[in-house]
Design a protein around this motif. Sequence first.
Motif, PDB file in Angstrom:
ATOM      1  N   ASP A  52     -13.048 -13.147  12.501  1.00  0.00           N
ATOM      2  CA  ASP A  52     -11.834 -13.007  11.691  1.00  0.00           C
ATOM      3  C   ASP A  52     -12.161 -13.090  10.201  1.00  0.00           C
ATOM      4  OD1 ASP A  52     -10.313 -12.738  13.980  1.00  0.00           O
ATOM      5  OD2 ASP A  52      -9.618 -14.825  13.972  1.00  0.00           O
ATOM      6  N   ALA A  53     -13.046 -14.003   9.841  1.00  0.00           N
ATOM      7  CA  ALA A  53     -13.418 -14.155   8.436  1.00  0.00           C
ATOM      8  C   ALA A  53     -14.160 -12.923   7.935  1.00  0.00           C
ATOM      9  CB  ALA A  53     -14.281 -15.400   8.247  1.00  0.00           C
ATOM     10  N   SER A  54     -14.961 -12.312   8.773  1.00  0.00           N
ATOM     11  CA  SER A  54     -15.732 -11.143   8.333  1.00  0.00           C
ATOM     12  C   SER A  54     -14.831  -9.954   8.032  1.00  0.00           C
ATOM     13  CB  SER A  54     -16.780 -10.760   9.379  1.00  0.00           C
ATOM     14  OG  SER A  54     -16.166 -10.178  10.508  1.00  0.00           O
ATOM     15  N   LYS A  55     -13.637  -9.949   8.578  1.00  0.00           N
ATOM     16  CA  LYS A  55     -12.694  -8.863   8.296  1.00  0.00           C
ATOM     17  C   LYS A  55     -12.240  -8.872   6.843  1.00  0.00           C
ATOM     18  CE  LYS A  55     -11.009  -8.789  13.018  1.00  0.00           C
ATOM     19  NZ  LYS A  55      -9.895  -9.140  13.915  1.00  0.00           N
ATOM     20  N   ASP A  59     -17.570  -3.849   2.957  1.00  0.00           N
ATOM     21  CA  ASP A  59     -18.712  -3.349   3.719  1.00  0.00           C
ATOM     22  C   ASP A  59     -20.023  -3.835   3.101  1.00  0.00           C
ATOM     23  OD1 ASP A  59     -17.186  -2.051   5.609  1.00  0.00           O
ATOM     24  OD2 ASP A  59     -17.239  -0.115   4.568  1.00  0.00           O
ATOM     25  N   GLU A  60     -20.116  -3.838   1.779  1.00  0.00           N
ATOM     26  CA  GLU A  60     -21.333  -4.285   1.099  1.00  0.00           C
ATOM     27  C   GLU A  60     -21.586  -5.771   1.352  1.00  0.00           C
ATOM     28  OE1 GLU A  60     -24.842  -3.914  -0.760  1.00  0.00           O
ATOM     29  OE2 GLU A  60     -23.494  -2.287  -0.219  1.00  0.00           O
ATOM     30  N   GLN A  61     -20.537  -6.594   1.277  1.00  0.00           N
ATOM     31  CA  GLN A  61     -20.697  -8.028   1.538  1.00  0.00           C
ATOM     32  C   GLN A  61     -21.145  -8.263   2.981  1.00  0.00           C
ATOM     33  OE1 GLN A  61     -16.690  -9.071   0.417  1.00  0.00           O
ATOM     34  NE2 GLN A  61     -17.407 -10.166  -1.416  1.00  0.00           N
ATOM     35  N   ARG A  62     -20.611  -7.504   3.895  1.00  0.00           N
ATOM     36  CA  ARG A  62     -20.973  -7.627   5.299  1.00  0.00           C
ATOM     37  C   ARG A  62     -22.449  -7.278   5.501  1.00  0.00           C
ATOM     38  NH1 ARG A  62     -17.068  -4.634   6.955  1.00  0.00           N
ATOM     39  NH2 ARG A  62     -15.491  -6.226   6.798  1.00  0.00           N
ATOM     40  N   LYS A  63     -22.922  -6.233   4.807  1.00  0.00           N
ATOM     41  CA  LYS A  63     -24.329  -5.841   4.902  1.00  0.00           C
ATOM     42  C   LYS A  63     -25.233  -6.947   4.367  1.00  0.00           C
ATOM     43  CE  LYS A  63     -23.617  -0.859   4.566  1.00  0.00           C
ATOM     44  NZ  LYS A  63     -23.777   0.308   3.674  1.00  0.00           N
ATOM     45  N   LEU A  65     -24.547 -10.149   4.183  1.00  0.00           N
ATOM     46  CA  LEU A  65     -24.458 -11.292   5.088  1.00  0.00           C
ATOM     47  C   LEU A  65     -25.307 -11.102   6.337  1.00  0.00           C
ATOM     48  CD1 LEU A  65     -23.062 -14.013   5.655  1.00  0.00           C
ATOM     49  CD2 LEU A  65     -21.269 -12.732   6.815  1.00  0.00           C
ATOM     50  N   THR A  66     -25.338  -9.906   6.871  1.00  0.00           N
ATOM     51  CA  THR A  66     -26.083  -9.653   8.106  1.00  0.00           C
ATOM     52  C   THR A  66     -27.539  -9.292   7.853  1.00  0.00           C
ATOM     53  OG1 THR A  66     -25.357  -7.349   8.139  1.00  0.00           O
ATOM     54  CG2 THR A  66     -24.042  -8.934   9.391  1.00  0.00           C
ATOM     55  N   PRO A  70     -30.384  -4.076   0.995  1.00  0.00           N
ATOM     56  CA  PRO A  70     -31.665  -4.318   0.317  1.00  0.00           C
ATOM     57  C   PRO A  70     -31.580  -5.598  -0.497  1.00  0.00           C
ATOM     58  CG  PRO A  70     -30.487  -2.495  -0.706  1.00  0.00           C
ATOM     59  CD  PRO A  70     -29.711  -2.889   0.519  1.00  0.00           C
ATOM     60  N   PRO A  71     -32.678  -6.318  -0.618  1.00  0.00           N
ATOM     61  CA  PRO A  71     -32.655  -7.571  -1.372  1.00  0.00           C
ATOM     62  C   PRO A  71     -32.351  -7.327  -2.841  1.00  0.00           C
ATOM     63  CG  PRO A  71     -34.904  -6.980  -0.786  1.00  0.00           C
ATOM     64  CD  PRO A  71     -33.988  -5.999  -0.099  1.00  0.00           C
ATOM     65  N   VAL A  72     -31.646  -8.261  -3.413  1.00  0.00           N
ATOM     66  CA  VAL A  72     -31.310  -8.201  -4.836  1.00  0.00           C
ATOM     67  C   VAL A  72     -32.261  -9.132  -5.556  1.00  0.00           C
ATOM     68  CG1 VAL A  72     -29.508  -8.650  -6.537  1.00  0.00           C
ATOM     69  CG2 VAL A  72     -28.898  -7.779  -4.278  1.00  0.00           C
TER      70      VAL A  72
END
Length: 87
Positions: A52-55, A59-63, A65-66, A70-72
């Motif tokens: 529910d929280a991931s909703k 899309d970028e934040q989800r990428k 998190l998972t 690419p690393p920043v």
Amino acid sequence: SSADRAIEQAEQELWTLTAADQPDAAKIEAKLAEIGKLTGDERLAFIRAVGDASKLLTDEQRKVLTGFAPPVSAAPAAAPMAPMKDM
């Protein structure tokens, strides 16, 4: 949480059952099944809460998190230090 309290209570009851002079295997087995169900329910609730929280994420934040983004780089590399002269 209430789930943690329920599990702790069941664990205490299990301890009491196993500490008896003549432990009742059927009661112990039932208590273990109860603890397993409580633990499973707690894990499932956590998984649902994370879903529910991931909703709420982009899309970028989800990428990120998972681990699929690419690393920043946090900061530019520091210049090497000059050797110290004798004092």
